[in-house]
Design an enzyme around this catalytic site. Structure first.
Site, PDB file in Angstrom:
ATOM      1  N   LYS A 120       8.586  22.818 -14.550  1.00  0.00           N
ATOM      2  CA  LYS A 120       7.710  21.692 -14.197  1.00  0.00           C
ATOM      3  C   LYS A 120       7.191  21.838 -12.776  1.00  0.00           C
ATOM      4  CE  LYS A 120       6.525  17.028 -14.752  1.00  0.00           C
ATOM      5  NZ  LYS A 120       6.763  15.753 -15.390  1.00  0.00           N
ATOM      6  N   ASN A 130       1.583  17.873 -21.945  1.00  0.00           N
ATOM      7  CA  ASN A 130       1.352  16.829 -22.957  1.00  0.00           C
ATOM      8  C   ASN A 130       1.477  17.340 -24.384  1.00  0.00           C
ATOM      9  OD1 ASN A 130       0.695  14.462 -21.395  1.00  0.00           O
ATOM     10  ND2 ASN A 130      -1.010  15.675 -20.645  1.00  0.00           N
ATOM     11  N   HIS A 157       2.560  15.036 -27.174  1.00  0.00           N
ATOM     12  CA  HIS A 157       2.457  13.671 -26.668  1.00  0.00           C
ATOM     13  C   HIS A 157       1.279  12.884 -27.251  1.00  0.00           C
ATOM     14  CE1 HIS A 157       5.510  15.070 -23.946  1.00  0.00           C
ATOM     15  NE2 HIS A 157       5.515  13.961 -23.233  1.00  0.00           N
ATOM     16  N   HIS A 183      10.761   7.504 -26.701  1.00  0.00           N
ATOM     17  CA  HIS A 183       9.760   8.493 -26.282  1.00  0.00           C
ATOM     18  C   HIS A 183      10.106   9.916 -26.749  1.00  0.00           C
ATOM     19  CE1 HIS A 183       6.684  10.391 -23.886  1.00  0.00           C
ATOM     20  NE2 HIS A 183       7.594  11.114 -23.245  1.00  0.00           N
ATOM     21  N   GLU A 188      -3.393  16.864 -12.744  1.00  0.00           N
ATOM     22  CA  GLU A 188      -3.757  17.138 -14.145  1.00  0.00           C
ATOM     23  C   GLU A 188      -5.252  17.355 -14.323  1.00  0.00           C
ATOM     24  OE1 GLU A 188      -1.282  15.103 -17.048  1.00  0.00           O
ATOM     25  OE2 GLU A 188      -2.949  15.158 -18.451  1.00  0.00           O
ATOM     26  N   ARG A 203      -1.827  21.166 -15.842  1.00  0.00           N
ATOM     27  CA  ARG A 203      -0.760  20.189 -16.054  1.00  0.00           C
ATOM     28  C   ARG A 203      -0.851  19.547 -17.441  1.00  0.00           C
ATOM     29  NH1 ARG A 203       1.935  15.844 -11.878  1.00  0.00           N
ATOM     30  NH2 ARG A 203       3.316  14.897 -13.432  1.00  0.00           N
ATOM     31  N   HIS A 233       2.782   9.634 -28.453  1.00  0.00           N
ATOM     32  CA  HIS A 233       2.480   8.320 -27.863  1.00  0.00           C
ATOM     33  C   HIS A 233       1.960   7.347 -28.919  1.00  0.00           C
ATOM     34  CE1 HIS A 233       2.018   9.656 -23.358  1.00  0.00           C
ATOM     35  NE2 HIS A 233       3.269   9.553 -23.735  1.00  0.00           N
ATOM     36  N   LYS A 282       4.216  11.359 -11.554  1.00  0.00           N
ATOM     37  CA  LYS A 282       3.503  10.417 -12.422  1.00  0.00           C
ATOM     38  C   LYS A 282       4.286   9.120 -12.456  1.00  0.00           C
ATOM     39  CE  LYS A 282       0.814  13.134 -15.661  1.00  0.00           C
ATOM     40  NZ  LYS A 282       0.622  13.503 -17.075  1.00  0.00           N
ATOM     41  N   GLU A 309      12.010  16.878 -24.810  1.00  0.00           N
ATOM     42  CA  GLU A 309      11.239  17.443 -23.685  1.00  0.00           C
ATOM     43  C   GLU A 309      11.729  18.861 -23.355  1.00  0.00           C
ATOM     44  OE1 GLU A 309       8.559  16.151 -22.413  1.00  0.00           O
ATOM     45  OE2 GLU A 309       8.657  13.989 -22.732  1.00  0.00           O
ATOM     46  N   ARG A 317       0.819  -1.239   0.000  1.00  0.00           N
ATOM     47  CA  ARG A 317       0.000   0.000   0.000  1.00  0.00           C
ATOM     48  C   ARG A 317       0.845   1.277   0.000  1.00  0.00           C
ATOM     49  NH1 ARG A 317      -3.430  -2.894   3.587  1.00  0.00           N
ATOM     50  NH2 ARG A 317      -5.128  -3.761   2.373  1.00  0.00           N
TER      51      ARG A 317
HETATM   52  N1  GLY Z   1       5.346  14.302 -18.416  1.00  0.00           N
HETATM   53  C1  GLY Z   1       4.092  14.952 -18.232  1.00  0.00           C
HETATM   54  C2  GLY Z   1       3.695  15.162 -16.814  1.00  0.00           C
HETATM   55  O1  GLY Z   1       4.455  14.855 -15.925  1.00  0.00           O
HETATM   56  O2  GLY Z   1       2.619  15.618 -16.538  1.00  0.00           O
END
Ligand code: GLY
Length: 367
Positions: free
Chosen positions: A227, A245, A248, A265, A237, A241, A252, A143, A185, A121
């Site tokens: 960030k 993306n 992305h 990536h 998000e 946030r 993706h 994330k 990035e 947990r």
């Molecule tokens: N890499 C995108 C984020 O961390 O929200």
């Protein structure tokens, strides 16, 4: 050493950036008054280069260290690998007071963080990112997750680390392809939030590719500041946030179409930014001048001169419908309005997406 704070109330944490700081990881961790047992998760490539340094530093500080070393590569972000890691932790009687330390790039950070979030947990978690991509983006913001055959990062959590320790000296050993991935990035941060930084990156591309120590330290610090600013305002998000993306949605889908082997990536994000900028220009949201600047900087990076696979626009769009920003099957994109500002996710018609994919194919051929 430079310290940047991710402000999340009681869960606030420092990102420490400096050259050679892996050798004082033990002393650094003592600040957190952690129980004795640490589990380092790393991959075979990083283990060969840096595991001994980090282990030595942690043991000198009195920690008992157990390591899990996995093969490298995106395919490790799987339920199978996670299952094997839970078994290993249980066999070694690792308890819930242990701390998991992710020593590696984005794959190791996401996977180790997912294990930390779920094992018994949830156990303490620290990030020691070793790639440019992980230092500027994936190790910050909590994330964590693994992939599902139907989509990237489809299983996961928001689980913040106790701290991020980014040793920029470790970037010196990065192969060229990993450098390019990180630059994807880095450029993203300039486009979404900071025109001046975009200009700095554009002028210093060669220095960044060469991992020139001062430039790279500046770049890592600025991306982490940007960030931290975003994550501190919208951890889960719910709105802002999502701007992280940019590039992305297409990126993706390209990664998945190439089975995570043809494109890495960051490479896919570089190309995704071109396609998504094209969408913005078709929707008359961005000036031709800014489109040119974005395309020029991407073209100046040694991105793959061929995708390594042929794609069908319809299949890519189908994949994009599974994107986490999609609502009721409608694909949504973060689109640039100018260098330094993007929109929140907005719906785009599928005909326009197909047009952007067609444009991207031609862009890659022109490189
Ligand atoms: N890499 C995108 C984020 O961390 O929200």
């Amino acid at each position: 050493m430079k310290t940047i704070t991710v402000s999340l109330g009681k869960r606030s944490y420092p990102i420490c950036i400096g050259a050679g700081i892996r050798n004082s990881a033990g002393k650094f961790l003592q600040r957190f008054h952690l129980p004795r047992h640490l589990v380092i998760v790393t991959d075979t490539i990083v283990a060969r280069l840096y595991l001994d340094d980090v282990r030595r530093s942690l043991e000198r500080a009195g920690f008992a260290v157990f390591s899990i070393v996995i093969p490298p590569g995106e395919s490790q972000k799987s339920l199978q690998r996670a299952g094997a890691m839970y078994t290993e932790l249980l066999h070694h009687r690792i308890g819930r007071k242990a701390t998991i330390v992710a020593l590696g790039g984005g794959v190791v950070g996401d996977l180790a963080g997912f294990i930390a979030a779920t094992y018994q947990r949830g156990v303490n978690f620290m990030q020691m990112p070793t790639t440019l991509l992980a230092q500027v983006d994936s190790s910050v913001g909590g994330k964590v997750g693994i992939n599902h055959p139907l989509g990237k990062n489809m299983i996961g959590a928001f689980y913040q680390p106790l701290s991020v320790l980014a040793d920029t000296e470790m970037l010196q050993s990065l192969p060229q392809r990993e450098r390019v991935c990180g630059i994807g990035e880095v450029i993203k941060y300039g486009i979404i939030l900071d025109k001046r930084f975009f200009e700095y990156v554009r002028k210093n591309l060669t220095n960044i590719l060469a991992m020139e120590p001062t430039v790279v330290a500046n770049v890592v610090a600025r991306c982490c500041e940007l960030k931290a600013f975003v994550v501190s305002r919208d951890e889960k998000e719910e709105n802002m946030r999502a701007i992280l993306n940019f590039g992305h949605t297409v990126g993706h889908a390209l990664e998945q179409a190439g089975h995570y082997r043809s494109l890495k990536h960051g490479e896919a994000i570089l190309l995704g930014m071109v396609a998504e900028t094209f969408l913005a220009s078709r929707l008359k949201m961005i000036s031709a001048e800014d489109v040119r600047r974005i395309e020029e900087v991407v073209a100046a990076v040694p991105v793959p001169r061929s995708l390594g696979f042929s794609f069908s626009a319809a299949k890519l769009i189908e994949t994009m419908r599974n994107d986490k920003k999609s609502v009721a099957g409608t694909v949504r994109f973060v689109l640039p309005e100018r260098v330094g500002a993007v929109t929140l996710p907005m719906p785009v018609k599928e005909g326009a997406i197909a047009g952007a994919l067609d444009y991207l194919e031609k862009f890659v051929k022109r490189l």
